[in-house]
Motif scaffolding. Structure first.
Motif, mmCIF file in Angstrom:
data_model
loop_
_atom_site.group_PDB
_atom_site.id
_atom_site.type_symbol
_atom_site.label_atom_id
_atom_site.label_comp_id
_atom_site.label_asym_id
_atom_site.label_seq_id
_atom_site.Cartn_x
_atom_site.Cartn_y
_atom_site.Cartn_z
ATOM 1 N N HIS A 70 -24.690 21.645 15.897
ATOM 2 C CA HIS A 70 -24.617 22.801 16.732
ATOM 3 C C HIS A 70 -24.907 22.187 18.056
ATOM 4 O O HIS A 70 -25.946 21.871 18.723
ATOM 5 C CB HIS A 70 -25.684 23.638 16.195
ATOM 6 C CG HIS A 70 -26.115 24.936 17.071
ATOM 7 N ND1 HIS A 70 -26.202 26.027 16.554
ATOM 8 C CD2 HIS A 70 -26.108 25.017 18.468
ATOM 9 C CE1 HIS A 70 -26.448 27.051 17.459
ATOM 10 N NE2 HIS A 70 -26.300 26.438 18.574
ATOM 11 N N HIS A 72 -23.503 23.059 22.572
ATOM 12 C CA HIS A 72 -22.753 23.597 23.665
ATOM 13 C C HIS A 72 -22.559 22.674 24.582
ATOM 14 O O HIS A 72 -22.845 22.662 25.773
ATOM 15 C CB HIS A 72 -23.636 24.774 24.399
ATOM 16 C CG HIS A 72 -24.209 25.683 23.258
ATOM 17 N ND1 HIS A 72 -23.745 26.921 23.185
ATOM 18 C CD2 HIS A 72 -25.165 25.601 22.476
ATOM 19 C CE1 HIS A 72 -24.183 27.743 22.109
ATOM 20 N NE2 HIS A 72 -25.290 26.900 21.745
ATOM 21 N N GLU A 137 -20.243 18.936 16.734
ATOM 22 C CA GLU A 137 -19.828 20.316 16.699
ATOM 23 C C GLU A 137 -19.873 20.907 18.099
ATOM 24 O O GLU A 137 -20.849 20.557 18.975
ATOM 25 C CB GLU A 137 -20.451 21.477 15.789
ATOM 26 C CG GLU A 137 -19.997 22.809 15.818
ATOM 27 C CD GLU A 137 -20.613 23.855 16.726
ATOM 28 O OE1 GLU A 137 -20.445 25.020 16.347
ATOM 29 O OE2 GLU A 137 -21.406 23.226 17.490
ATOM 30 N N LYS A 139 -19.091 24.276 20.910
ATOM 31 C CA LYS A 139 -18.706 25.596 20.992
ATOM 32 C C LYS A 139 -18.254 26.009 22.313
ATOM 33 O O LYS A 139 -18.605 25.549 23.386
ATOM 34 C CB LYS A 139 -20.036 26.686 20.888
ATOM 35 C CG LYS A 139 -20.975 26.047 19.550
ATOM 36 C CD LYS A 139 -22.155 26.964 19.401
ATOM 37 C CE LYS A 139 -22.854 26.530 18.244
ATOM 38 N NZ LYS A 139 -22.264 26.683 16.876
ATOM 39 N N THR A 169 -14.799 22.460 16.322
ATOM 40 C CA THR A 169 -14.966 23.432 17.457
ATOM 41 C C THR A 169 -15.276 24.679 16.987
ATOM 42 O O THR A 169 -14.728 25.067 15.724
ATOM 43 C CB THR A 169 -13.899 23.677 18.433
ATOM 44 O OG1 THR A 169 -12.677 23.718 17.319
ATOM 45 C CG2 THR A 169 -13.332 22.249 18.847
ATOM 46 N N SER A 170 -15.939 25.697 17.856
ATOM 47 C CA SER A 170 -16.313 27.046 17.300
ATOM 48 C C SER A 170 -15.946 27.709 18.639
ATOM 49 O O SER A 170 -16.407 27.493 19.527
ATOM 50 C CB SER A 170 -17.837 26.960 16.939
ATOM 51 O OG SER A 170 -18.177 26.213 15.685
ATOM 52 N N LEU A 172 -16.977 30.983 20.501
ATOM 53 C CA LEU A 172 -17.999 31.590 20.673
ATOM 54 C C LEU A 172 -17.653 32.686 22.068
ATOM 55 O O LEU A 172 -18.672 32.780 22.630
ATOM 56 C CB LEU A 172 -19.304 30.532 21.139
ATOM 57 C CG LEU A 172 -20.791 31.208 21.135
ATOM 58 C CD1 LEU A 172 -21.196 32.116 20.167
ATOM 59 C CD2 LEU A 172 -21.690 29.995 21.494
ATOM 60 N N HIS A 175 -20.717 35.514 22.998
ATOM 61 C CA HIS A 175 -21.967 34.759 23.370
ATOM 62 C C HIS A 175 -22.685 35.685 24.191
ATOM 63 O O HIS A 175 -24.087 35.587 24.078
ATOM 64 C CB HIS A 175 -21.599 33.450 23.968
ATOM 65 C CG HIS A 175 -22.768 32.375 24.254
ATOM 66 N ND1 HIS A 175 -22.556 31.478 24.923
ATOM 67 C CD2 HIS A 175 -23.786 32.577 23.377
ATOM 68 C CE1 HIS A 175 -23.923 30.624 24.602
ATOM 69 N NE2 HIS A 175 -24.617 31.364 24.036
ATOM 70 N N ASP A 210 -18.284 31.760 15.947
ATOM 71 C CA ASP A 210 -19.763 31.869 16.084
ATOM 72 C C ASP A 210 -19.966 33.270 16.921
ATOM 73 O O ASP A 210 -18.971 33.717 17.727
ATOM 74 C CB ASP A 210 -20.224 30.794 16.894
ATOM 75 C CG ASP A 210 -21.676 30.681 16.626
ATOM 76 O OD1 ASP A 210 -22.382 31.454 16.041
ATOM 77 O OD2 ASP A 210 -21.975 29.470 16.790
#
Length: 402
Positions: A70, A72, A137, A139, A169-170, A172, A175, A210
């Motif tokens: 997790h 960013h 990962e 985001k 990749t997620s 998001l 957000h 996400d």
């Protein structure tokens, strides 16, 4: 295919049912074509490997390579000024409602092109790799327009080509609600989040979807619409849930068989039970808990008692967790959340792999898995969580054992 045997290693295999840490003294690993063909004690090494090239680790500890599940990592700017404001008494929610928080990073990210985002993220990625991380990962979520979200995802994909690291990749976009959609969150979902998700899917830029389910972000009903679209596209989901309050986000995520629900400080027993039933991983983020000076810790005892898998990650981001050390996150998980060192190491290997849907590929030292190993100058795996600000990494082996 290249064949090699790693010998004279203490192995923390992190396999279930193998005792504490799955620990093997005087271990050996036979590798063929970048995958583990056999692992066990050196005395039991099959004869067919007797003449194969050896790599002697001199008694060092080998674990699965670490996984930060997790982050960013791709973003513009920083929020050091907000750090000062929080120290002066402002809460995270107050700063967010005043136009700071995520939205201040959105402004900085929109002003950067893809190349600038890549260049700014590389030092953070390099810091993780230097601590034994082989999978990360990343985001989106700081663009909040279709093109800016895709720009972030393209930058994340590029990072995986510039370094010997696996990037997942997620998407998001759910957000935060951007300023141009203030008080029109449903319109933002209709006009940006959903079509942007389809564009990311068609461009093969998103491995998962996400969202942030919170009073300052999106409601469970709104997230349900996002997840329904992801499900229709065949994309797995995950969710920032129960960080600041209990809106039932984890239960919602579990109803979509989410890979993970993350943060979870305000998770209730109903949410724990739903996650257990769905096999959803609890990703704990002690860096955010620490930075925001939270006082309510995630319900670790309840998660542990229910048998919910627990992963640990840095949540590396410019606001609530400017943390780029997974080793420190492990220590924080132990000191702040009372995880055991074994749970912390499992949380950045075996369970982190599950949180990314990669349990069949990485996360343990076992036949069939990718030969992605971190070698440490320590005597016991508990040292990886015990030390603060010290990196004992000796070497990373990644697949081909180059």
């Amino acid at each position: 295919m290249k064949r090699v045997v790693i010998t004279e290693a203490r192995l923390a295999t992190m396999t279930r049912g193998g005792g504490s840490y799955g620990l093997l003294d005087d271990g050996a690993i036979a590798i063929e074509g970048g995958r583990i063909a056999w692992a066990g004690t050196r005395a039991d090494l099959p004869g067919e490997w007797s003449g194969v090239e050896r790599i002697n680790l001199g008694g060092r500890l080998a674990t699965p390579a670490l996984i930060d599940c997790h982050t960013h990592l791709v973003h513009g700017g920083d929020r050091a000024r907000e750090f000062e404001l929080r120290l002066q008494g402002a809460s995270y929610e107050e700063i967010a409602r005043a136009g700071g928080g995520i939205l201040s990073t959105v402004t900085a990210t929109r002003h950067m092109d893809e190349e600038q985002l890549v260049v700014s993220a590389l030092p953070r990625l390099d810091a993780l790799i230097a601590e034994g991380v082989a999978t990360v990962e990343i985001k989106s979520g700081y663009g909040l327009t279709i093109e800016d979200e895709l720009k972030m995802l393209r930058a994340a994909r590029r990072l995986g080509t510039l370094r010997n690291v696996r990037v997942k990749t997620s998407y998001l976009a759910a957000h935060a609600v951007p300023p141009e959609y203030k008080d029109r969150a449903d319109a933002y979902i209709d006009e940006v989040v959903l079509p942007g998700m389809e564009a990311a899917y068609e461009a093969d830029l998103a491995d998962a979807v996400d969202g942030f389910c919170e009073s300052i972000a999106f409601s469970p009903g709104q997230m349900e619409r996002v997840f329904a679209k992801a499900q229709a596209l065949g994309l797995p989901v995950k969710l920032h849930a129960e960080q600041l309050s209990n809106l039932g986000g984890a239960k919602l995520a579990a109803s979509f068989s989410a890979l993970s629900a993350d943060h979870l400080e305000y998770l209730d027993q109903e949410g724990v039970a739903a996650m257990k039933t769905a096999g959803t991983v609890a990703v704990l983020l002690p860096g955010a808990f620490y930075t925001l000076r939270e006082t309510q810790a995630p319900p670790v005892a309840e998660l542990r008692g229910a048998g919910v898998p627990i992963a640990i990650a840095t949540d590396c981001n410019p606001g609530s967790s400017p943390l780029s050390s997974l080793l420190l996150a492990m220590n924080m998980a132990c000191t702040l959340f009372r995880l055991t060192p074994e749970e912390a190491l499992a949380g950045v290997t075996r369970e982190a792999a599950r949180a990314l849907g990669l349990a069949d590929e990485i996360g343990t030292i076992a036949p069939g898995k990718r030969a992605e190993l971190a070698v440490w100058d320590v005597e016991h795996p508990a040292e990886l969580s015990y030390r603060i600000g010290f990196n004992p990494l000796y070497r990373l082996f990644l697949g081909d054992v180059a």
